[in-house]
Design an enzyme around this catalytic site. Structure first.
Site, short mmCIF file in Angstrom:
data_model
loop_
_atom_site.label_atom_id
_atom_site.label_comp_id
_atom_site.label_asym_id
_atom_site.label_seq_id
_atom_site.Cartn_x
_atom_site.Cartn_y
_atom_site.Cartn_z
N LYS A 291 1.09 -1.34 0.11
CA LYS A 291 -0.11 -0.03 0.12
C LYS A 291 0.90 1.22 0.21
CE LYS A 291 -3.74 -2.61 2.51
NZ LYS A 291 -4.45 -2.76 3.60
N GLN B 225 -4.12 -1.23 10.15
CA GLN B 225 -4.07 -2.65 9.32
C GLN B 225 -4.54 -3.80 10.32
OE1 GLN B 225 -3.30 -3.20 6.15
NE2 GLN B 225 -3.61 -5.33 6.43
N ASP C 40 -10.62 2.86 5.19
CA ASP C 40 -11.00 1.66 4.82
C ASP C 40 -12.66 1.50 4.95
OD1 ASP C 40 -9.14 -0.27 4.37
OD2 ASP C 40 -8.46 -0.42 6.58
#
Ligand code: NDP
Length: 282
Positions: free
Chosen positions: A50, A94, A117
């Protein structure tokens, strides 16, 4: 006839090129931060991918790494700091987090307009209301892959296998928004094959290599494989790709299907978050 392979890498590439073009004339670049806690090797790989893609298209990108024994308070402090940071338009934490950390409290702590997200209750609630502000990247990416086939979603029978908050549920809601008739299957579904065989559109998001066999798939179905399973050092999906591709109409490979889309859409969400934060700050 063998299925057409949906090339997620190519579709993701065109999304990234589009973002690159859009930001080329901006003075300030979109700012993305990625928080990683602990040393989960898979998370480390995803985060580095990412960061690399974000930098490559010209984003300002920061990686914040906390140790495996980080406390809830330390992670929350970092979340609060990123919530206030004006260089950062969106950020993600994450998952999974080490077991001493309460994942839900951390996600709840991310300001909704920075939650790129799309995991926060506000963004999930928006999705339920049909008001897509920041939607989880993986299901959004799957929708793009389905769209790329040119099939009409409205009226189709769609089956989503998996009901997690980050993939299965938002996936089902996105398909419902496009007027598919949607069934969600999970570990307690009595006869999985009987359900999946009805699917014109089948999305597998389970995490079990090769769970979806050829006899579980309808002729000419669109098959989207979200699963990522490491088996003997090889990355495999939830679908028995080699067999199912002989029966499906369209199918995504693993790797090279959903994975690249997740990153591209995350960056698209960050650009969207930049517009949202600017409206709030200016
Ligand atoms: P979760 O473990 O949170 O959810 C898995 C779901 O599968 C659950 O709803 C579970 O049911 C269901 N399930 C488990 N076993 C069966 C079974 N035998 N039959 C039917 N359903 C079953 O996983 P995630 O949603 O987070 O991820 C799913 C997969 O997608 C993983 O392989 C993950 O690595 C991958 N992934 C890939 C991404 C990408 O970018 N390519 C991004 C995100 C995830 P129940 O609820 O009853 O337990």
């Amino acid at each position: 006839m063998a299925a057409k392979i949906i090339d997620g890498k190519e579709i993701a590439k065109s999304i990234l090129e589009d973002i690159k073009e859009k930001i080329s004339s901006m003075n300030e670049k979109p700012g993305l931060a990625i928080v990683i806690v602990g040393n989960n090797p898979a998370s480390e790989i995803y985060v580095n991918m990412k960061v690399k893609k974000a930098n490559a298209i010209g984003f300002h990108c920061e990686k914040h790494a906390l140790s495996e024994d980080a406390t809830q308070e330390e992670v929350m402090k970092l979340v609060d700091k990123l919530n206030q940071d004006r260089k950062i338009h969106g950020f993600i934490v994450q998952l999974p987090l080490p077991e001493q950390i309460n994942e839900k409290l951390i996600i709840d702590g991310i300001l909704p307009h920075k939650d790129v997200d799309g995991f926060s209750p506000v963004n999930l609630g928006n999705l339920v209301n049909g008001n897509n502000v920041l939607v989880s990247a993986t299901p959004q990416g799957c929708m793009e892959l389905i769209k790329s086939t040119g099939i009409e979603i409205a009226g189709k029978y769609a089956v989503v296998v998996g009901r997690s908050n980050i993939v299965g549920k938002p996936m089902a809601l996105l398909l419902l928004q496009k007027n598919a008739t949607v069934t969600v299957c999970h570990s307690r579904t009595k006869d999985l094959a009987a359900e999946t065989r009805k699917a014109d559109i089948l999305v597998a998001a389970v995490g079990k290599a090769g769970l979806i066999k050829k006899d579980m798939v309808k002729e000419n179905a669109v098959v989207i494989d979200v699963g990522t399973n490491k088996v003997n050092g090889k990355l495999l999906g939830d679908v028995d790709f080699e067999a199912v591709k002989e029966k499906a109409g369209f199918i995504t490979p693993v790797p090279g299907g959903v994975g690249p889309m997740t990153i591209a859409i995350l960056l698209q969400n960050t650009l969207k978050a930049m517009e949202l934060t600017e409206k709030i700050w200016n």
